[in-house]
Design a protein around this motif. Sequence first.
Motif, PDB file in Angstrom:
ATOM      1  N   THR A   3       0.829  -0.973  -0.135  1.00  0.00           N
ATOM      2  CA  THR A   3       0.417   0.056  -0.223  1.00  0.00           C
ATOM      3  C   THR A   3       0.552   1.045   0.363  1.00  0.00           C
ATOM      4  O   THR A   3       1.606   1.086   0.859  1.00  0.00           O
ATOM      5  CB  THR A   3      -1.164  -0.154   1.255  1.00  0.00           C
ATOM      6  N   GLU A  52      -3.151   5.754  -1.044  1.00  0.00           N
ATOM      7  CA  GLU A  52      -3.076   6.134  -2.362  1.00  0.00           C
ATOM      8  C   GLU A  52      -3.592   4.715  -3.547  1.00  0.00           C
ATOM      9  O   GLU A  52      -4.601   4.560  -4.541  1.00  0.00           O
ATOM     10  CB  GLU A  52      -2.228   6.903  -3.095  1.00  0.00           C
ATOM     11  N   ARG A  53      -2.493   3.870  -3.358  1.00  0.00           N
ATOM     12  CA  ARG A  53      -2.907   2.872  -4.225  1.00  0.00           C
ATOM     13  C   ARG A  53      -2.699   1.405  -3.038  1.00  0.00           C
ATOM     14  O   ARG A  53      -1.450   1.305  -2.090  1.00  0.00           O
ATOM     15  CB  ARG A  53      -2.745   2.752  -5.057  1.00  0.00           C
ATOM     16  N   ASP A  76       3.521   2.262  -9.047  1.00  0.00           N
ATOM     17  CA  ASP A  76       1.565   2.107  -9.893  1.00  0.00           C
ATOM     18  C   ASP A  76       2.231  -0.053  -9.392  1.00  0.00           C
ATOM     19  O   ASP A  76       0.514  -0.009  -9.744  1.00  0.00           O
ATOM     20  CB  ASP A  76       1.798   2.024 -10.760  1.00  0.00           C
TER      21      ASP A  76
END
Length: 311
Positions: A120, A129-130, A175
């Motif tokens: 994470t 955030e992602r 990402d």
Amino acid sequence: MATAIVVRKVWRPAFADLRGARRRALWWSVGPSGELAVLLVHRRHLRRSRYVKGWMGWTPSMPFDGVLVIRSADGSVRRRRLKDLQIRPRHIALLPGSRILLVGGRTSHDGQGVWAPNATVYSPDGEPEREFCIGDDIPVLTTDARGVIWTAYGDEGIYGGHPESAAGLAGWNSDGRATWVPEGRLPDTPLEGCAAATERDHVWLAWYSGTRHGGTFLTRITPATGVVTSWPSPVTAPDGIAVHGNRMLLTKRDHNRRSTHITRAELTGTVWETVEERRIRTPGRVVLGCGQGRDGVLWLRAGDTWVDLHA
């Protein structure tokens, strides 16, 4: 003539941050600019393993809160609160833009090739955030100045079916996309990651092979050019490395004791040759996850005290 190895005490969390607040110092990392980051967790969130020694034996019950203490290279200290964390970390790392990465050591899949997230990225405000999967069974993780995440895997990940873990080493962007894999450029088949370091534009990963004629190797990756170079390691399964030009320091702990073994090596032609070996006393017990290397400086955790050594 090589200079003497000097062990310098760098930092220990303040009493008010630890015992005074009933917290424990758990996961830690050194950023590319020499910032030391340590995540503190209140004891009410933690339970202790009977079998794992040292700080890695503490496991949080989720969700849990933490305080990230960051000691900058100039000695200043700042604190960031992280709330409702939903991952049991094996690693933390600093990313560009004051973002934070938390990574669990293991993951699982649904039987159809979909792997559960175990990483994470948190914003500067501490918000997630992602999340993504960064492979399975991750004993070694570091980041470089560009924010690329570098991993070296253990045997359960290498033989567990995850595509990037199977290669033994990997590079990832924030990402969650794999941006680098060995593609046959290693001298042998990895079985276990040992340690990691960065040096200028290079990333170093130490790992060992499980083949009959294998051993421990030092792999240098130059992301800008794609060049990968590997050497046999002068130390079997080191738990910390730091590189400065043609000089290297390697550590191998006396597990759960107040000492560690240090080796200084120099690159002579195509071989890293040992030029000095000695055992040093440390201010605390040295256990798993004890060493990280940044630009010729080896950061060593001994209990709740951090020291550094220069290659």
